[in-house]
Design a protein around this motif. Structure first.
Motif, PDB file in Angstrom:
ATOM      1  N   ASP A 238       1.007  -1.232  -0.211  1.00 18.45           N
ATOM      2  CA  ASP A 238      -0.589  -0.183  -0.264  1.00 18.45           C
ATOM      3  C   ASP A 238       0.341   1.386  -0.078  1.00 18.45           C
TER       4      ASP A 238
ATOM      5  N   SER B 159       0.784   4.198   2.645  1.00 20.35           N
ATOM      6  CA  SER B 159       0.817   5.398   3.442  1.00 20.35           C
ATOM      7  C   SER B 159       1.035   6.377   3.606  1.00 20.35           C
TER       8      SER B 159
ATOM      9  N   CYS C   3       6.277   3.589   6.108  1.00 18.10           N
ATOM     10  CA  CYS C   3       6.244   1.912   6.090  1.00 18.10           C
ATOM     11  C   CYS C   3       5.775   1.631   4.150  1.00 18.10           C
ATOM     12  N   SER C   4       5.427   0.412   4.317  1.00 19.58           N
ATOM     13  CA  SER C   4       5.393  -0.054   2.646  1.00 19.58           C
ATOM     14  C   SER C   4       6.019   0.805   1.547  1.00 19.58           C
TER      15      SER C   4
ATOM     16  N   LEU D 177      -3.611   5.108   1.917  1.00 19.56           N
ATOM     17  CA  LEU D 177      -4.321   5.751   3.043  1.00 19.56           C
ATOM     18  C   LEU D 177      -3.538   6.685   3.719  1.00 19.56           C
TER      19      LEU D 177
ATOM     20  N   HIS E  59      -0.787   5.083   7.831  1.00 26.79           N
ATOM     21  CA  HIS E  59      -1.063   3.416   8.225  1.00 26.79           C
ATOM     22  C   HIS E  59      -1.572   2.961   9.378  1.00 26.79           C
ATOM     23  N   THR E  60      -1.768   2.166   9.363  1.00 26.52           N
ATOM     24  CA  THR E  60      -3.687   1.707  10.411  1.00 26.52           C
ATOM     25  C   THR E  60      -2.307   1.597  11.962  1.00 26.52           C
ATOM     26  N   GLY E  61      -1.617   1.182  12.593  1.00 26.74           N
ATOM     27  CA  GLY E  61      -1.296   1.330  13.445  1.00 26.74           C
ATOM     28  C   GLY E  61      -0.478   2.273  14.602  1.00 26.74           C
TER      29      GLY E  61
ATOM     30  N   TYR F 212       1.625  -5.849   2.745  1.00 26.17           N
ATOM     31  CA  TYR F 212       0.187  -5.088   3.028  1.00 26.17           C
ATOM     32  C   TYR F 212      -0.976  -5.522   1.737  1.00 26.17           C
TER      33      TYR F 212
ATOM     34  N   VAL G   8       2.499  -9.145   6.396  1.00 25.06           N
ATOM     35  CA  VAL G   8       1.903  -8.136   6.738  1.00 25.06           C
ATOM     36  C   VAL G   8       0.161  -8.352   7.773  1.00 25.06           C
TER      37      VAL G   8
ATOM     38  N   TYR H  78      -3.662  -6.809  13.188  1.00 22.53           N
ATOM     39  CA  TYR H  78      -3.460  -5.156  12.873  1.00 22.53           C
ATOM     40  C   TYR H  78      -5.582  -4.948  12.481  1.00 22.53           C
TER      41      TYR H  78
ATOM     42  N   HIS I 185       7.488   1.577  14.890  1.00 21.15           N
ATOM     43  CA  HIS I 185       6.652   1.895  13.816  1.00 21.15           C
ATOM     44  C   HIS I 185       7.272   0.991  11.964  1.00 21.15           C
TER      45      HIS I 185
ATOM     46  N   ASP J   5       8.953  -3.574   7.478  1.00 19.11           N
ATOM     47  CA  ASP J   5       9.269  -2.418   6.446  1.00 19.11           C
ATOM     48  C   ASP J   5      10.562  -2.214   6.036  1.00 19.11           C
TER      49      ASP J   5
HETATM   50  O1  PXL Z   1       3.718  -1.885   8.618  1.00 20.44           O
HETATM   51  C1  PXL Z   1       3.053  -2.425   8.211  1.00 20.44           C
HETATM   52  C2  PXL Z   1       2.031  -1.938   7.268  1.00 20.44           C
HETATM   53  C3  PXL Z   1       1.744  -1.144   6.173  1.00 20.44           C
HETATM   54  N1  PXL Z   1       0.602  -0.984   5.743  1.00 20.44           N
HETATM   55  C4  PXL Z   1      -0.284  -0.492   6.281  1.00 20.44           C
HETATM   56  C5  PXL Z   1      -0.493  -0.403   7.911  1.00 20.44           C
HETATM   57  C6  PXL Z   1       0.600  -0.907   8.005  1.00 20.44           C
HETATM   58  C7  PXL Z   1       1.125  -1.885  10.154  1.00 20.44           C
HETATM   59  O2  PXL Z   1       0.306  -1.420  10.963  1.00 20.44           O
HETATM   60  O3  PXL Z   1      -1.136  -0.351   8.640  1.00 20.44           O
HETATM   61  C8  PXL Z   1      -1.847  -0.035   6.338  1.00 20.44           C
END
Ligand code: PXL
Length: 280
Positions: free
Chosen positions: A8, A10, A15-16, A39, A42-44, A79, A108, A116, A213, A217
């Motif tokens: 994805d 983010s 990340c990603s 996004l 990210h979602t974390g 992801y 992931v 997650y 976090h 990745d």
């Molecule tokens: O880092 C891994 C990751 C990748 N992509 C999304 C995430 C996360 C971890 O929370 O939410 C959208």
């Protein structure tokens, strides 16, 4: 060498794809991308994030790529927002990976013992299927436990070896990050991995306390970059683990909020120097 990173975007939180693209490119490898979703963060660790699933756009993208005759030496998936996207990745592997290419899966799904948001057991089961067709998988400890139905908790070295044995039934070359071990009375953070001969090995670095976090990745992207440069797996694991640790050390010094990801940018030169040394 040409890598395809399926992951994805983010937009905030490092990340990603915002990690894979700069790291793999800096390693000197062409990195094409297939974004699975966009996004806002990210979602974390963020609330109220936006999430646009790009599944609808992907068939037309792949049709275009087929018309170009694109083929990849490495495909790495990260992801995935749905079970349908896991199926999509399987077909991308069939259609776009070179005959002797390498398929790497970062499954992931979670961290710190929990999944997650958006993920449940049925997703874990489908992810197992994706790992079964991978050449290398790079789960963190949480993901390794979910993939093998092993309770998450503290492991001794025998416990990690057993975990790797279970993972090997899914994929010949697993590499599990975030495994705490005690050496000479000090806690260290290790990667347990299986080499080309099926031998389980470990590589450990200084343990930096805290949750960071995006570490998985950074590790996965550096590993792919190194492998694509022709570095042997043992050296690739070492270089990727040191780069991740160096990035964590710098992030801790910066005292930024962990949800904003690792400062791997500052450690890029060191990473590339290690890569150069390993490829001489
Ligand atoms: O880092 C891994 C990751 C990748 N992509 C999304 C995430 C996360 C971890 O929370 O939410 C959208």
């Amino acid at each position: 060498m040409r890598v395809l990173a399926i992951n994805d975007i983010s937009c905030v939180g490092k990340c990603s794809l915002t990690v894979a693209l700069p790291i793999i490119s800096a390693a000197g490898i062409t990195c094409d991308i297939l974004p699975t979703a966009i996004l806002s963060t990210h979602t974390g660790g963020f609330r109220g994030y936006t999430f646009r699933d790009l599944s609808e756009d992907i068939p037309a993208v792949l049709k275009h790529w087929k018309s170009l005759g694109l083929q990849y030496d490495f495909i790495i998936s990260g992801y995935l927002g749905s079970i349908a996207q896991i199926e999509m990745v399987k077909s991308v592997k069939d259609d776009f990976l070179k005959k002797n290419g390498t398929f790497i899966v970062d499954p992931v799904m979670g961290d710190n013992g929990i999944l997650y948001s958006h993920f449940a057991q049925n997703f874990v089961n489908e992810m197992k299927g994706l790992c079964e067709i991978a050449d290398v998988i790079v789960p963190n400890l949480t993901e390794a436990c979910f993939l093998t139905a092993t309770p998450y908790g503290e492991f001794d070295e025998q416990g990690y070896d057993d975990l790797l044995d279970k993972l090997k039934k899914l994929c010949a070359r697993p590499s599990v990050t975030g495994c705490d071990i005690v050496e000479n009375g000090c806690t260290r953070s290790a990667v347990f991995y299986t080499d080309e001969n099926g031998t389980t090995k470990k590589y450990s670095t200084e343990k930096i306390s805290g949750a960071f976090h995006g570490a998985g990745d950074v590790y996965g992207s550096a590993l792919v970059g190194a492998l694509a440069r022709g570095v042997h797996l043992d050296d690739a694991v070492r270089i990727a683990a040191e780069f991740t640790k160096d990035s964590i050390v710098q992030t801790k010094k910066d005292a930024t909020e962990p949800r904003y990801g690792l400062n791997s940018e500052s450690q890029m030169f060191r990473f590339l120097s290690a890569l150069e040394k390993a490829t001489k």
